[in-house]
Design a protein around this motif. Structure first.
Motif, PDB file in Angstrom:
ATOM      1  N   SER A  81       0.833  -1.192   0.000  1.00 26.52           N
ATOM      2  CA  SER A  81       0.000   0.000   0.000  1.00 26.52           C
ATOM      3  C   SER A  81       0.870   1.245   0.000  1.00 26.52           C
ATOM      4  O   SER A  81       1.979   1.230   0.533  1.00 26.52           O
ATOM      5  N   CYS A  82       0.349   2.290  -0.581  1.00 21.75           N
ATOM      6  CA  CYS A  82       1.041   3.575  -0.627  1.00 21.75           C
ATOM      7  C   CYS A  82       0.037   4.641  -0.211  1.00 21.75           C
ATOM      8  O   CYS A  82      -0.989   4.828  -0.876  1.00 21.75           O
ATOM      9  N   ALA A  83       0.331   5.310   0.882  1.00 21.93           N
ATOM     10  CA  ALA A  83      -0.518   6.388   1.364  1.00 21.93           C
ATOM     11  C   ALA A  83       0.043   7.712   0.891  1.00 21.93           C
ATOM     12  O   ALA A  83       1.241   7.984   1.069  1.00 21.93           O
ATOM     13  N   ALA A  84      -0.812   8.515   0.304  1.00 22.29           N
ATOM     14  CA  ALA A  84      -0.369   9.790  -0.262  1.00 22.29           C
ATOM     15  C   ALA A  84      -1.010  10.954   0.456  1.00 22.29           C
ATOM     16  O   ALA A  84      -2.174  10.897   0.862  1.00 22.29           O
ATOM     17  N   SER A  85      -0.241  11.997   0.618  1.00 20.07           N
ATOM     18  CA  SER A  85      -0.775  13.240   1.158  1.00 20.07           C
ATOM     19  C   SER A  85      -0.608  14.318   0.102  1.00 20.07           C
ATOM     20  O   SER A  85       0.299  14.260  -0.712  1.00 20.07           O
ATOM     21  N   GLY A  86      -1.492  15.279   0.115  1.00 16.84           N
ATOM     22  CA  GLY A  86      -1.398  16.331  -0.880  1.00 16.84           C
ATOM     23  C   GLY A  86      -2.675  16.432  -1.692  1.00 16.84           C
ATOM     24  O   GLY A  86      -3.327  15.437  -1.964  1.00 16.84           O
ATOM     25  N   ARG A  87      -2.985  17.637  -2.087  1.00 19.95           N
ATOM     26  CA  ARG A  87      -4.262  17.880  -2.743  1.00 19.95           C
ATOM     27  C   ARG A  87      -4.314  17.365  -4.176  1.00 19.95           C
ATOM     28  O   ARG A  87      -5.390  17.212  -4.724  1.00 19.95           O
ATOM     29  N   THR A  88      -3.143  17.125  -4.775  1.00 23.08           N
ATOM     30  CA  THR A  88      -3.138  16.791  -6.196  1.00 23.08           C
ATOM     31  C   THR A  88      -3.146  15.294  -6.462  1.00 23.08           C
ATOM     32  O   THR A  88      -3.055  14.875  -7.607  1.00 23.08           O
ATOM     33  N   PHE A  89      -3.268  14.464  -5.414  1.00 18.74           N
ATOM     34  CA  PHE A  89      -3.154  13.020  -5.605  1.00 18.74           C
ATOM     35  C   PHE A  89      -4.149  12.513  -6.634  1.00 18.74           C
ATOM     36  O   PHE A  89      -3.806  11.736  -7.513  1.00 18.74           O
ATOM     37  N   SER A  90      -5.391  12.933  -6.542  1.00 22.66           N
ATOM     38  CA  SER A  90      -6.425  12.392  -7.411  1.00 22.66           C
ATOM     39  C   SER A  90      -6.256  12.820  -8.855  1.00 22.66           C
ATOM     40  O   SER A  90      -6.937  12.302  -9.734  1.00 22.66           O
ATOM     41  N   ARG A  91      -5.349  13.761  -9.117  1.00 21.72           N
ATOM     42  CA  ARG A  91      -5.145  14.235 -10.480  1.00 21.72           C
ATOM     43  C   ARG A  91      -3.849  13.722 -11.091  1.00 21.72           C
ATOM     44  O   ARG A  91      -3.466  14.134 -12.188  1.00 21.72           O
ATOM     45  N   THR A  92      -3.158  12.860 -10.405  1.00 17.00           N
ATOM     46  CA  THR A  92      -1.874  12.381 -10.890  1.00 17.00           C
ATOM     47  C   THR A  92      -1.895  10.868 -11.121  1.00 17.00           C
ATOM     48  O   THR A  92      -2.524  10.132 -10.367  1.00 17.00           O
ATOM     49  N   ALA A  93      -1.224  10.441 -12.171  1.00 19.23           N
ATOM     50  CA  ALA A  93      -1.027   9.014 -12.369  1.00 19.23           C
ATOM     51  C   ALA A  93      -0.061   8.496 -11.300  1.00 19.23           C
ATOM     52  O   ALA A  93       0.782   9.241 -10.799  1.00 19.23           O
ATOM     53  N   MET A  94      -0.208   7.239 -10.950  1.00 18.33           N
ATOM     54  CA  MET A  94       0.637   6.626  -9.934  1.00 18.33           C
ATOM     55  C   MET A  94       1.246   5.342 -10.475  1.00 18.33           C
ATOM     56  O   MET A  94       0.697   4.728 -11.413  1.00 18.33           O
ATOM     57  N   ALA A  95       2.355   4.938  -9.877  1.00 16.83           N
ATOM     58  CA  ALA A  95       3.018   3.732 -10.360  1.00 16.83           C
ATOM     59  C   ALA A  95       3.804   3.077  -9.234  1.00 16.83           C
ATOM     60  O   ALA A  95       4.096   3.699  -8.208  1.00 16.83           O
ATOM     61  N   TRP A  96       4.132   1.824  -9.457  1.00 10.16           N
ATOM     62  CA  TRP A  96       5.048   1.087  -8.613  1.00 10.16           C
ATOM     63  C   TRP A  96       6.281   0.730  -9.445  1.00 10.16           C
ATOM     64  O   TRP A  96       6.158   0.272 -10.583  1.00 10.16           O
ATOM     65  N   PHE A  97       7.437   0.957  -8.850  1.00 12.26           N
ATOM     66  CA  PHE A  97       8.710   0.543  -9.422  1.00 12.26           C
ATOM     67  C   PHE A  97       9.388  -0.384  -8.418  1.00 12.26           C
ATOM     68  O   PHE A  97       8.994  -0.453  -7.256  1.00 12.26           O
ATOM     69  N   ARG A  98      10.419  -1.074  -8.867  1.00  5.42           N
ATOM     70  CA  ARG A  98      11.197  -1.893  -7.946  1.00  5.42           C
ATOM     71  C   ARG A  98      12.668  -1.849  -8.334  1.00  5.42           C
ATOM     72  O   ARG A  98      13.020  -1.595  -9.487  1.00  5.42           O
ATOM     73  N   GLN A  99      13.499  -2.095  -7.342  1.00  6.21           N
ATOM     74  CA  GLN A  99      14.933  -2.091  -7.577  1.00  6.21           C
ATOM     75  C   GLN A  99      15.576  -3.222  -6.787  1.00  6.21           C
ATOM     76  O   GLN A  99      15.519  -3.238  -5.555  1.00  6.21           O
ATOM     77  N   ALA A 100      16.169  -4.157  -7.505  1.00  2.00           N
ATOM     78  CA  ALA A 100      16.896  -5.253  -6.891  1.00  2.00           C
ATOM     79  C   ALA A 100      18.354  -4.847  -6.708  1.00  2.00           C
ATOM     80  O   ALA A 100      18.844  -3.955  -7.408  1.00  2.00           O
ATOM     81  N   PRO A 101      19.070  -5.489  -5.797  1.00  4.19           N
ATOM     82  CA  PRO A 101      20.482  -5.130  -5.574  1.00  4.19           C
ATOM     83  C   PRO A 101      21.293  -5.227  -6.854  1.00  4.19           C
ATOM     84  O   PRO A 101      21.232  -6.225  -7.580  1.00  4.19           O
ATOM     85  N   GLY A 102      22.035  -4.165  -7.144  1.00  2.00           N
ATOM     86  CA  GLY A 102      22.899  -4.155  -8.316  1.00  2.00           C
ATOM     87  C   GLY A 102      22.192  -3.924  -9.627  1.00  2.00           C
ATOM     88  O   GLY A 102      22.824  -3.979 -10.689  1.00  2.00           O
ATOM     89  N   LYS A 103      20.896  -3.659  -9.570  1.00  2.00           N
ATOM     90  CA  LYS A 103      20.130  -3.446 -10.797  1.00  2.00           C
ATOM     91  C   LYS A 103      19.501  -2.071 -10.808  1.00  2.00           C
ATOM     92  O   LYS A 103      19.361  -1.420  -9.773  1.00  2.00           O
ATOM     93  N   GLU A 104      19.099  -1.622 -11.998  1.00  2.00           N
ATOM     94  CA  GLU A 104      18.424  -0.345 -12.122  1.00  2.00           C
ATOM     95  C   GLU A 104      16.971  -0.456 -11.654  1.00  2.00           C
ATOM     96  O   GLU A 104      16.371  -1.534 -11.671  1.00  2.00           O
ATOM     97  N   ARG A 105      16.437   0.674 -11.253  1.00  2.00           N
ATOM     98  CA  ARG A 105      15.027   0.715 -10.870  1.00  2.00           C
ATOM     99  C   ARG A 105      14.179   0.463 -12.112  1.00  2.00           C
ATOM    100  O   ARG A 105      14.420   1.057 -13.166  1.00  2.00           O
ATOM    101  N   GLU A 106      13.182  -0.405 -11.981  1.00  2.00           N
ATOM    102  CA  GLU A 106      12.360  -0.753 -13.124  1.00  2.00           C
ATOM    103  C   GLU A 106      10.876  -0.581 -12.837  1.00  2.00           C
ATOM    104  O   GLU A 106      10.421  -0.755 -11.701  1.00  2.00           O
ATOM    105  N   PHE A 107      10.148  -0.278 -13.888  1.00  2.00           N
ATOM    106  CA  PHE A 107       8.701  -0.113 -13.811  1.00  2.00           C
ATOM    107  C   PHE A 107       8.040  -1.458 -13.531  1.00  2.00           C
ATOM    108  O   PHE A 107       8.415  -2.474 -14.121  1.00  2.00           O
ATOM    109  N   VAL A 108       7.044  -1.447 -12.665  1.00  2.00           N
ATOM    110  CA  VAL A 108       6.279  -2.646 -12.361  1.00  2.00           C
ATOM    111  C   VAL A 108       4.835  -2.494 -12.842  1.00  2.00           C
ATOM    112  O   VAL A 108       4.324  -3.334 -13.585  1.00  2.00           O
TER     113      VAL A 108
END
Length: 123
Positions: free
Chosen positions: A21-48
């Motif tokens: 889960s990701c809890a967001a604060s701020g008035r613009t949350f409902s107007r922004t796209a959201m995403a999950w990324f992940r980063q394994a050791p020694g690797k670049e952050r990647e889109f999930v």
């Protein structure tokens, strides 16, 4: 300005499930796209996975398609990632990201990031 805080990570056996889960604060949350990324050791952050502002459009990395589900609740300012059939290669720190108009797979497009939550899948 949007602040993001992830939760729900942990240790799970292969084949198991976790819900992030990701809890967001701020008035613009409902107007922004959201995403999950992940980063394994020694690797670049990647889109999930990504979701548009309304929750009506989602996008997934091929590696998680059919196993992970992203959703959001604009009334509660939260975005979630349901992960099933987890594999050892899913082990990584998972980050919540936001701040784009539309969901993209590029880290540079996102203005806001959480601190990350560790997911470890044992074989």
């Amino acid at each position: 300005q949007v602040q993001l805080v992830e939760s729900g990570g942990g240790l799970v056996q292969a084949g198991g499930s976790l819900r992030l889960s990701c809890a967001a604060s701020g008035r613009t949350f409902s107007r922004t796209a959201m995403a999950w990324f992940r980063q394994a050791p020694g690797k670049e952050r990647e889109f999930v996975a990504g979701v548009n502002w309304s929750g009506g459009t989602t996008d997934y990395a091929n590696s998680v398609k059919g196993r992970f589900t992203i959703s959001r609740d604009n009334a509660k300012n939260t975005v979630s990632l349901q992960m099933t059939s987890l594999k050892p290669e899913d082990t990584a720190v998972y980050f919540c990201a936001g701040g784009t108009v539309v969901s993209t797979t590029r880290t540079r497009d996102y203005a806001y990031w959480g601190q990350g939550t560790q997911v470890t899948v044992s074989s």
